[in-house]
Write an enzyme that holds these catalytic residues in place. Structure first.
Site, PDB file in Angstrom:
ATOM      1  N   GLY A 103       0.833  -1.212   0.000  1.00 52.00           N
ATOM      2  CA  GLY A 103       0.000   0.000   0.000  1.00 52.00           C
ATOM      3  C   GLY A 103       0.858   1.250   0.000  1.00 52.00           C
ATOM      4  O   GLY A 103       1.626   1.479   0.924  1.00 52.00           O
TER       5      GLY A 103
ATOM      6  N   GLU B 233     -18.513  18.637   2.271  1.00 50.66           N
ATOM      7  CA  GLU B 233     -17.727  19.248   1.186  1.00 50.66           C
ATOM      8  C   GLU B 233     -18.429  19.078  -0.164  1.00 50.66           C
ATOM      9  O   GLU B 233     -18.488  20.020  -0.969  1.00 50.66           O
ATOM     10  CB  GLU B 233     -16.324  18.613   1.153  1.00 50.66           C
ATOM     11  CG  GLU B 233     -15.455  19.137   2.290  1.00 50.66           C
ATOM     12  CD  GLU B 233     -14.181  18.340   2.571  1.00 50.66           C
ATOM     13  OE1 GLU B 233     -13.383  18.792   3.385  1.00 50.66           O
ATOM     14  OE2 GLU B 233     -13.997  17.258   1.971  1.00 50.66           O
TER      15      GLU B 233
ATOM     16  N   ASP C  37      -5.647   3.440   8.097  1.00 51.44           N
ATOM     17  CA  ASP C  37      -7.088   3.171   8.199  1.00 51.44           C
ATOM     18  C   ASP C  37      -7.423   1.716   8.500  1.00 51.44           C
ATOM     19  O   ASP C  37      -8.511   1.418   8.969  1.00 51.44           O
ATOM     20  CB  ASP C  37      -7.779   3.537   6.868  1.00 51.44           C
ATOM     21  CG  ASP C  37      -7.972   5.029   6.722  1.00 51.44           C
ATOM     22  OD1 ASP C  37      -7.487   5.785   7.588  1.00 51.44           O
ATOM     23  OD2 ASP C  37      -8.602   5.443   5.727  1.00 51.44           O
TER      24      ASP C  37
END
Ligand SMILES: Cc1cc2nc3c(=O)[nH]c(=O)nc-3n(C[C@H](O)[C@H](O)[C@H](O)COP(=O)(O)OP(=O)(O)OC[C@H]3O[C@@H](n4cnc5c(N)ncnc54)[C@H](O)[C@@H]3O)c2cc1C
Length: 424
Positions: free
Chosen positions: A14, A174, A303
């Protein structure tokens, strides 16, 4: 590559915020060879993904090729490949093409969005985690205006000009703010048969306030700001179905051709490959040093990890958490290679911020609260600062200045025409 045979081999899975920062810290470190694997060939700056979805920025402005970011480090190999298997006992990681042995493993595969078991909603309400999803949302939003322009049936026009955003966290807010700007300013004078100002933008939040990670005062300010720019915000409202035609909230049906999902995330499935204990949402439990229990050489970051702060509360899925964990882990590996002891990780909280629209944002750091233009400028500064690559920083800054002056959006392209969806 000869280096590789005699040195410690670190495999990073990753190249997101955690992985890329770990790699940079390990770059050119003596006695260490690194292989970084990612299923994409680029590092994506997810915090600005919504600007791609809202036609403000182009994908290349928020993504950088991993090879170019790490090109100056001679001890790093970059591999494009999806990791499909991990063996802790054999110390190997596998892609569809090849198996890699590791001395140290850093797993940092991030998260994806979650539909809380209602995966069938994804077709009607795409989430926003990848460039493909962001450009699909952009396609749907821009197409809705085009189809409304051609439609004679006024009920259909209304459903084309109704946009529903599900989830009142920073991303949902947003998007809602940007949709208001697009409808009320950007497209304002560009259509003949419709008035984009009549567009309805609805934000739905299940909890009792939007932006619940912020203080109540700031979340009230954000609500006020959203209402002032024309959004309709429904709190304490749970979506119970999403179809091709719109959204059901209780007994009420909101006809809408464009629904955007910003309501939930779940960690990467790669955590399951470890075969160790996961928390109820699927994050991998890790020790205070960020390693797996009983595996001092395997680290799970960002995460996809469940890491507690000093108050025993799991750290949030934020870029600064992942960045700091990546750097810390790399430093620890270098320490061990140099015969030093490993140090525990402590998160340094840099605060949180969210933008609501042109000149409007909120931010909170150590009890200091900012709103309005000052918070907005702080938001712009922080995002430019963390964006990787001088070229991207320069072009994003130019785009923002241009948009601020002209109310325009530089990336209003309808692409992904063959995407499997209700309009194609
Ligand atoms: C729309 C959006 C807005 C956000 N806004 C903010 C914000 O304003 N502020 C903030 O702090 N945070 C924000 N975040 C959260 C932040 O982006 C994440 O916390 C951060 O990206 C986590 O970093 P990570 O390294 O754990 O994972 P990621 O950055 O997600 O990187 C994971 C990497 O792993 C790769 N990968 C996944 N599976 C595999 C596999 N099987 N094999 C090989 N590679 C794989 C992926 O391609 C990716 O490159 C936002 C997130 C999103 C989606």
């Amino acid at each position: 590559m000869n280096n590789h045979i005699t040195s410690i081999h670190v495999v990073i899975v990753g190249a997101g915020f955690a992985g890329i920062n770990a790699a940079k810290k390990l770059g050119n470190a003596k006695g260490i060879h690194v292989t970084i694997l990612d299923k994409k060939n680029y590092h994506l700056f997810q915090p600005l993904l919504y600007q791609v979805a809202m036609a403000g920025l182009s994908p290349a402005e928020i993504a950088s090729p991993i090879r170019s970011i790490l090109s100056k480090y001679k001890n790093i190999d970059i591999v494009l490949g999806k990791v499909t298997n991990i063996s802790l006992s054999n110390q190997t990681v596998e892609t569809d093409f090849k198996k890699y042995n590791y001395d140290y493993l850093i797993l940092a595969c991030g998260a994806t969005h979650s539909y809380f078991g209602k995966n069938e909603w994804e077709n009607f309400a795409p989430g926003m985690k990848t460039i493909e999803q962001a450009t699909e949302i952009r396609r749907r939003v821009l197409t809705a205006f085009e189809l409304a322009e051609q439609e004679i049936d006024q009920n259909k026009v209304k459903s084309y000009l109704t946009f529903v955003v599900v989830g009142g966290g920073p991303t949902g807010v947003e998007i809602t703010g940007s949709l208001c700007e697009i409808a009320h300013f950007t497209l304002n004078k560009e259509f003949k048969n419709i008035d984009p100002k009549n567009t309805k933008i609805i934000l739905i939040e299940a909890g009792n306030r939007i932006l619940s990670a912020f203080s109540e005062k700031l979340s009230e300010q954000a609500l006020k700001d959203l209402k002032n720019i024309g959004a309709l915000v429904k709190i304490n409202t749970r979506v119970n179905n999403i179809t091709n035609e719109g959204v059901w909230i209780g007994e009420e049906f909101i006809p809408s051709k464009t629904v955007i999902w910003a309501a939930g995330v779940k960690p990467s499935e790669t955590g399951k490959l470890l075969g160790t204990e996961l928390d109820p949402v699927g994050r991998v439990y890790i020790e205070p040093n960020l390693n797996l229990k009983n595996h001092a050489n395997v680290f799970v970051l960002g995460d996809q990890s469940h890491c507690k702060d000093k108050n025993n509360i799991p750290l949030p899925g934020l870029a600064p958490v992942a960045i700091q964990q990546g750097i810390h882990t790399a430093k620890n590996i270098i320490r061990v290679v140099n015969g030093k002891n490993i140090l525990p990780y402590h998160y340094f909280d840099k605060g949180i911020m969210a933008t609501i629209g042109r000149g409007r944002a909120i931010s909170e750091y150590s009890g200091i609260k900012m709103t309005g233009k000052i918070a907005w400028l702080a938001w712009l500064f922080v995002h430019i600062l963390y964006l990787i690559g001088f070229r991207n920083k320069f072009f994003v800054l130019c785009q923002w200045m241009w948009s601020y002056v002209t109310f325009g959006r530089g990336a209003r392209l309808i692409t992904n025409q063959d995407w499997k969806n209700k309009d194609s």
